[in-house]
Scaffold this active site. Structure first.
Site, PDB file in Angstrom:
ATOM      1  N   GLN A 193       0.808  -1.217   0.000  1.00  0.00           N
ATOM      2  CA  GLN A 193       0.000   0.000   0.000  1.00  0.00           C
ATOM      3  C   GLN A 193       0.843   1.270   0.000  1.00  0.00           C
ATOM      4  O   GLN A 193       0.316   2.370   0.010  1.00  0.00           O
ATOM      5  CB  GLN A 193      -0.940  -0.016   1.206  1.00  0.00           C
ATOM      6  CG  GLN A 193      -1.951  -1.162   1.152  1.00  0.00           C
ATOM      7  CD  GLN A 193      -2.723  -1.326   2.449  1.00  0.00           C
ATOM      8  OE1 GLN A 193      -2.557  -0.566   3.402  1.00  0.00           O
ATOM      9  NE2 GLN A 193      -3.576  -2.341   2.497  1.00  0.00           N
ATOM     10  N   HIS A 262      -0.881  -0.008   5.553  1.00  0.00           N
ATOM     11  CA  HIS A 262      -1.305   1.057   6.479  1.00  0.00           C
ATOM     12  C   HIS A 262      -0.250   2.159   6.676  1.00  0.00           C
ATOM     13  O   HIS A 262       0.347   2.290   7.736  1.00  0.00           O
ATOM     14  CB  HIS A 262      -1.724   0.466   7.836  1.00  0.00           C
ATOM     15  CG  HIS A 262      -2.805  -0.562   7.719  1.00  0.00           C
ATOM     16  ND1 HIS A 262      -3.257  -1.296   8.797  1.00  0.00           N
ATOM     17  CD2 HIS A 262      -3.533  -0.983   6.659  1.00  0.00           C
ATOM     18  CE1 HIS A 262      -4.213  -2.130   8.395  1.00  0.00           C
ATOM     19  NE2 HIS A 262      -4.391  -1.964   7.093  1.00  0.00           N
ATOM     20  N   GLU A 361     -14.498   4.172   9.597  1.00  0.00           N
ATOM     21  CA  GLU A 361     -14.964   5.230  10.497  1.00  0.00           C
ATOM     22  C   GLU A 361     -14.800   6.625   9.918  1.00  0.00           C
ATOM     23  O   GLU A 361     -13.818   6.909   9.232  1.00  0.00           O
ATOM     24  CB  GLU A 361     -14.172   5.173  11.819  1.00  0.00           C
ATOM     25  CG  GLU A 361     -14.379   3.891  12.583  1.00  0.00           C
ATOM     26  CD  GLU A 361     -13.589   3.851  13.892  1.00  0.00           C
ATOM     27  OE1 GLU A 361     -12.913   4.852  14.219  1.00  0.00           O
ATOM     28  OE2 GLU A 361     -13.656   2.824  14.574  1.00  0.00           O
ATOM     29  N   TYR A 371      -8.808   7.318  19.761  1.00  0.00           N
ATOM     30  CA  TYR A 371      -9.911   6.794  18.947  1.00  0.00           C
ATOM     31  C   TYR A 371     -10.082   5.280  19.072  1.00  0.00           C
ATOM     32  O   TYR A 371     -10.894   4.686  18.363  1.00  0.00           O
ATOM     33  CB  TYR A 371      -9.771   7.307  17.502  1.00  0.00           C
ATOM     34  CG  TYR A 371     -10.065   8.789  17.510  1.00  0.00           C
ATOM     35  CD1 TYR A 371     -11.349   9.256  17.310  1.00  0.00           C
ATOM     36  CD2 TYR A 371      -9.079   9.707  17.889  1.00  0.00           C
ATOM     37  CE1 TYR A 371     -11.653  10.608  17.436  1.00  0.00           C
ATOM     38  CE2 TYR A 371      -9.362  11.062  18.016  1.00  0.00           C
ATOM     39  CZ  TYR A 371     -10.655  11.504  17.797  1.00  0.00           C
ATOM     40  OH  TYR A 371     -10.962  12.836  17.953  1.00  0.00           O
ATOM     41  N   TYR A 382     -10.935 -10.142   8.810  1.00  0.00           N
ATOM     42  CA  TYR A 382     -11.162 -10.370   7.378  1.00  0.00           C
ATOM     43  C   TYR A 382     -11.581 -11.814   7.117  1.00  0.00           C
ATOM     44  O   TYR A 382     -12.255 -12.114   6.143  1.00  0.00           O
ATOM     45  CB  TYR A 382      -9.908 -10.022   6.567  1.00  0.00           C
ATOM     46  CG  TYR A 382      -9.695  -8.539   6.472  1.00  0.00           C
ATOM     47  CD1 TYR A 382     -10.564  -7.738   5.724  1.00  0.00           C
ATOM     48  CD2 TYR A 382      -8.650  -7.917   7.132  1.00  0.00           C
ATOM     49  CE1 TYR A 382     -10.397  -6.375   5.648  1.00  0.00           C
ATOM     50  CE2 TYR A 382      -8.466  -6.543   7.058  1.00  0.00           C
ATOM     51  CZ  TYR A 382      -9.335  -5.781   6.312  1.00  0.00           C
ATOM     52  OH  TYR A 382      -9.166  -4.425   6.247  1.00  0.00           O
TER      53      TYR A 382
END
Ligand code: HEC
Length: 494
Positions: A193, A262, A361, A371, A382
């Site tokens: 990613q 991430h 979110e 959070y 998953y």
């Protein structure tokens, strides 16, 4: 007999025998459903021995909490058994996620995607739009676009749009043409990613020429999100060069990891405390790099939203300044992978971040708040196995999301609909948030009321993976797609 059939028969038998909730040993949400619920509600919640759970008629109410309570406590006199004694809380929550997935699939099958009329006009609740294809050739996993402000100096046109490509190329779109890549931009770790991510010109670009980049910075096999700024010099019309580079944020290389997931990351600017003449602050984010627990640790750079002066200095009023070993740039923590950031018209900061399966979110980001990831989550694994419950215990001081996507759309890219320097395109959406979804292949509009989303509407679906959503200088809404690697925009229509 297949396992599925066997489970179904077992569930039917137990439902018929006692109407009591059977004990459950199964793990996945699907198996939990088949074991416990299918006998009355049917395989796809279409009903059978009980009413359909696909319509929008509820005995308790429509919220996730209502559904959870119905399953845990049962509904007296309705024939809905209580499962609080036989299923664990996280299993009950996984069933709510499962039901949301079934309902979304059913709704898509029934209603399809938003479709234009013969004239290409999409009709929505408050405004109509059509789609223009802006860039259809020459991009390679485009990640982000942003616009140079009026009166751009150094030979770059006012209308220039900056485009990042994840493998590492920064390009400009000027007068309908894509430039060759800007030479000399930082080397990126283009893997998984990671790669070149966000681009954002300084709000005073016209005076100072600064452009900011976020990317996954390589160190051997490892990497971490890094923020730099530099200037783009136009040597000639076709030769653009990245110069004057300065580092704004670089994590301790001991905290670089070799995971591929991430990284975040978006970049925003706001004057200190949103005052008219305060110094400029930069906000940006990093994902937790696949190691959830580190999102809770202030001495690790993972899973944070950051705030710095525009030159990289730590503001003295940051929440964790002076705390031992803390990254003093941290503004908020407990994030999984934020890939959308925007300031609302009132100056409040919002993020969208990927949950696991289910539980993307929208959060109202506040100074120093936690959070909750990975200690609470609206998502499940998953693999379909239960994970957590969403709600904190009394001793956990977590800020809850303003909105949760169940099922996930894989949120990426977020902006506020606003007038630009060249005009306003969607006055009826002014102040609304527009959020993109990668796997969901969608752009949604959210209207905020106080601290939660009061209205949600899908604007487009199925045109490609949505990587970024940006309000342009004329107020039209630019959407960066992957597969196909296009940039399109939403223009107002009658
Ligand atoms: C013995 C039959 C039976 C079984 C087994 C059963 N339900 Fe129900 N359930 C019902 C009935 C009847 C209702 C009431 C529906 C109505 O009147 O709209 C209901 C209501 C519900 C509601 C609330 C709907 C509302 O209107 O508020 C949810 C959510 C629900 N069931 C989920 C489940 C799940 C998840 C399972 C498996 C863990 C399950 N049910 C197992 C019979 C059953």
């Amino acid at each position: 007999m297949t396992l599925f059939r066997a489970l179904r028969r077992l569930a039917l038998a137990s439902a018929l025998l006692s109407f009591a909730a059977p004990a459950c040993i199964a793990q996945s949400a699907d198996a939990l459903w088949n074991n416990n619920c299918i006998s009355c509600h049917g395989e796809n919640a279409q009903g059978g021995n009980a009413q359909s759970l696909l319509d929008d008629e509820w005995l308790l109410g429509p919220t996730d909490r209502n559904l959870y309570d119905a399953v845990r406590d049962g509904i007296v006199d309705s024939g809905m058994p209580a499962y609080g004694e036989t299923l664990k809380d996280e299993q009950i929550w996984a069933l709510v996620v499962h039901l949301r997935e079934i309902r979304a699939k059913d709704k898509r099958a029934r209603l399809g995607s938003p479709k234009p009329d013969d004239a290409g006009v999409f009709t929505t609740q408050h405004a109509n739009f059509k789609i223009e294809r802006v860039i259809t050739d020459g991009l390679d996993v485009p990640w982000s676009v942003d616009f140079l402000p009026p009166a751009a100096p150094r030979g770059l046109a006012h209308s220039a749009m900056l485009v990042t490509n994840r493998p590492g190329k920064l390009q400009l779109w000027v007068d309908g043409k894509l430039s060759s890549p800007v030479a000399g931009t930082p080397e990126v770790r283009s893997k998984g990613q990671g790669g070149l991510m966000d681009v954002a010109p300084h709000p005073e670009y016209a005076a100072n020429g600064w452009v900011y980049l976020s990317f996954s910075d390589p160190d051997g096999k490892s990497g971490f999100t890094k923020i730099v700024r530099g200037r783009i010099r136009a040597d000639s019309k076709d030769e653009l060069r990245w110069i004057d580079e300065e580092t704004i944020f670089e994590a301790d290389h001991d905290h670089y990891t070799n995971g591929d997931i991430h990284f975040g990351s978006r970049i925003l600017f706001q004057r200190q405390d949103n005052t008219p003449d305060g110094p400029w602050m930069i906000f940006f984010c990093s994902g937790e790099r696949g190691v959830g627990d580190l999102a809770q640790r202030l001495d690790r750079p993972n899973g944070k939203i950051y705030r710095l002066h525009d030159d990289g200095r730590v503001p003295a009023d940051n929440p964790f300044v002076g705390q031992r070993n803390a990254y003093e740039a941290v503004w908020s923590f407990g994030h999984r992978n934020p890939q959308g950031l925007t300031f609302g018209l009132d100056g409040r900061l919002w993020d969208t971040e990927h949950g696991p399966r289910g539980g993307d979110e929208l959060n109202l980001i506040q100074r120093g708040h936690n959070y909750g990831w990975p200690l609470i989550s609206f998502g499940i694994n998953y693999s379909d196995a239960p994970y957590k419950t969403p709600w904190p215990t009394a001793d956990q001081d977590f800020t809850m999301p303003a909105f949760v996507w169940l099922p996930s759309i894989a949120v990426c890219g977020l902006d506020t609909v606003r007038p630009g320097p060249d005009g306003e395109a969607f006055p009826a959406w002014k102040g609304d948030l527009v959020a993109g979804g990668l796997a969901g292949q969608t752009v949604e509009r959210l209207r905020i009321d106080g601290e939660s989303a009061a209205e949600r509407e899908e604007l487009i679906h199925g045109m490609g993976r949505v990587r970024d959503v940006v309000t342009g200088p004329d107020g039209s809404i630019y959407v960066v797609l992957n597969q196909p690697d296009h940039v399109i925009r939403l223009l107002p229509a009658e």
